[in-house]
Design a protein around this motif. Structure first.
Motif, mmCIF file in Angstrom:
data_model
loop_
_atom_site.group_PDB
_atom_site.id
_atom_site.type_symbol
_atom_site.label_atom_id
_atom_site.label_comp_id
_atom_site.label_asym_id
_atom_site.label_seq_id
_atom_site.Cartn_x
_atom_site.Cartn_y
_atom_site.Cartn_z
ATOM 1 N N GLU A 1 9.149 12.613 18.553
ATOM 2 C CA GLU A 1 10.253 11.968 19.271
ATOM 3 C C GLU A 1 10.240 12.229 20.770
ATOM 4 N N ILE A 2 9.322 13.078 21.245
ATOM 5 C CA ILE A 2 9.250 13.381 22.676
ATOM 6 C C ILE A 2 8.261 12.437 23.353
ATOM 7 N N GLN B 1 22.166 5.228 20.765
ATOM 8 C CA GLN B 1 22.402 5.394 19.331
ATOM 9 C C GLN B 1 23.622 4.602 18.857
ATOM 10 N N ASP C 1 20.265 7.076 25.933
ATOM 11 C CA ASP C 1 20.801 7.223 24.582
ATOM 12 C C ASP C 1 21.547 5.952 24.190
ATOM 13 N N ARG D 1 5.958 17.014 19.420
ATOM 14 C CA ARG D 1 6.985 16.373 18.603
ATOM 15 C C ARG D 1 6.914 14.862 18.778
ATOM 16 N N ARG E 1 4.067 19.044 25.054
ATOM 17 C CA ARG E 1 5.081 18.949 23.996
ATOM 18 C C ARG E 1 5.263 17.526 23.481
ATOM 19 N N GLY F 1 14.528 6.743 27.766
ATOM 20 C CA GLY F 1 15.331 7.795 28.380
ATOM 21 C C GLY F 1 16.824 7.621 28.298
ATOM 22 N N ARG G 1 17.143 7.781 19.034
ATOM 23 C CA ARG G 1 16.989 8.420 20.336
ATOM 24 C C ARG G 1 15.624 9.088 20.465
ATOM 25 N N TYR G 2 15.022 8.918 21.641
ATOM 26 C CA TYR G 2 13.826 9.650 22.026
ATOM 27 C C TYR G 2 14.232 10.729 23.035
ATOM 28 N N ARG G 3 13.412 11.718 23.160
ATOM 29 C CA ARG G 3 13.623 12.727 24.192
ATOM 30 C C ARG G 3 12.601 12.493 25.282
ATOM 31 N N LEU G 4 13.068 12.221 26.495
ATOM 32 C CA LEU G 4 12.190 11.833 27.599
ATOM 33 C C LEU G 4 11.881 13.017 28.503
ATOM 34 N N LEU G 5 10.612 13.172 28.833
ATOM 35 C CA LEU G 5 10.165 14.146 29.821
ATOM 36 C C LEU G 5 9.450 13.392 30.941
#
Length: 411
Positions: free
Chosen positions: A23-24, A50, A48, A21, A88, A46, A56-60
């Motif tokens: 955004e990840i 907004q 938020d 994805r 992912r 990492g 927003r990104y999703r951080l791993l």
């Protein structure tokens, strides 16, 4: 601002595999990594924001090896994800590597190669470029890293086109940055690429940093020789050049002293130092001019002659391109910051012998931090002009990679 290549980035057109994805963002951490560089992508991607207009990104956060991960200051970190989580991510960031002399774990390199093959954007901040190079992702590509490590990167990975002057290099699906704060510049550039200027500007305001920094690493360069040059046959030629900067000679002269053709000398010199010979020579002359401006009362015209420039105009042009100020303004700013009673030394010495002393080390008699402060005082808002991109020291490098895709900071 970034510089667009004439060629369309072929790799940038590749699509992400179905499980990834956009955004990840996965951040790959290793034990022994510096905490500042590691925290940059964590903060940018990492949190938020907004409410401030930042998408927003999703951080791993992924461990590149088994934990706990020990970082600077003796802190221990536990990454919530392992290498499997990278599968992912649409963007994978390597913020730093613990040692430029040790190889990264093969499992991590395999994960980066798979991510790239599946269309992910791969990012190396500072010494993270060494991890990307070890994975083979920088082969035949332009890249940058901290100016201090650029010669080592160029020598260890000769197929990488290293440019130590850039704050960051965007080559479509592989991006690299210079040291520390330049990682923020590159992360902001990624947000700008994904979501536009307004989103990047909003994030920059939150971080209290400029949305775009002008110039590159040039004003911070303190480039003489990498440590590895000592045993190389070119060492004698380079040492001669440093001792004779006050004389007028060109790269052909150096090639002749090395008993090489100009083309062979250029190639060998670049592989050893990470710089084109003419670019390196000009930088050394400018560094010599800095020392004389700081430590003597010579006029600018005299400084130009004692640094091997053919005219004061040539000195002023190169000095401004590299430091963002004129020689006179640099001297004034430097002296304004110097402690009271610290007067410049006469470079001629007590006996009045003409000519500068041999300079084999970049520091000279004055701390480098003072030179940077003086340059920053008069050049913090200056940007490199379009003419600077075409200066002689850059032409050979630009020609060698004219067909490569991507963007470069520094104009």
């Amino acid at each position: 601002m970034s510089h667009d290549s004439t060629a369309a980035p072929e790799a940038a057109a590749r699509k992400l595999s179905g499980r990834r994805r956009k955004e990840i963002v996965a951040v790959l951490l290793f034990s022994g990594g510096p905490i500042f560089e590691s925290s940059i992508p964590l903060s940018v991607f990492g949190i938020d924001r907004q409410d401030a207009g930042v998408p927003r990104y999703r951080l791993l956060v992924c461990g590149g090896e088994e934990g706990p991960l020990r970082t600077t200051g003796g802190l221990e970190l536990t990454a919530p994800h392992g290498l499997e989580a990278i599968s992912r991510a649409g963007t994978v960031v390597v913020p730093a590597w613990r040692s430029i002399t040790s190889p990264p774990p093969e499992e991590a390199l395999d994960a980066l190669r798979r991510a790239h093959e599946e269309g992910a954007r791969i990012v190396g901040l500072c010494t993270g470029a060494f991890v990307l190079a070890a994975a083979g992702l920088l082969d035949g590509r332009p890249a940058t890293t901290h100016w201090m490590y650029a010669p080592t990167l160029a020598k260890r990975y000769p197929s990488v086109h290293v440019d130590p002057r850039e704050l960051f290099v965007d080559d479509g699906d592989v991006l690299t940055s210079a040291g520390t704060a330049a990682g923020i510049d590159l992360c902001l550039h990624i947000v700008r690429t994904d979501h536009g200027n307004e989103a990047a500007g909003a994030l920059a305001r939150r971080l209290v940093v400029p949305p775009r920094r002008s110039g590159g690493q040039e004003r911070y360069l303190d480039r003489s020789l990498p440590e590895e040059i000592g045993a190389d046959p070119l060492a004698e030629v380079v040492a001669w050049a440093l001792e004779h900067l006050h004389e007028q000679f060109d790269v052909e002269t150096l090639a002749a002293r090395a008993y090489m053709s100009r083309r062979t000398f250029d190639r060998r010199f670049r592989s050893l130092t990470g710089s084109a010979p003419l670019q390196w020579l000009i930088t050394q002359r400018v560094l010599q001019a800095q020392r004389l401006l700081e430590t003597s009362d010579y006029s600018v015209d005299e400084v130009a002659g004692r640094c091997g420039f053919r005219s004061p105009v040539a000195l002023r042009g190169h000095f401004r391109r590299q430091l963002g100020s004129s020689p006179a303004a640099y001297r004034a700013a430097y002296r304004a910051r110097r402690p009271q009673g610290d007067k410049p030394a006469d470079m001629e010495g007590a006996a009045g012998a003409p000519g500068p002393a041999p300079l084999l080390h970049p520091e000279g008699p004055v701390p480098l931090q003072s030179r940077r402060a003086a340059a920053s005082a008069v050049g913090s808002g200056a940007s490199l002009s379009a003419a600077a991109a075409a200066e002689n020291g850059r032409e050979a490098y630009a020609t060698s990679r004219a067909s490569l895709p991507g963007q470069r900071s520094g104009t």
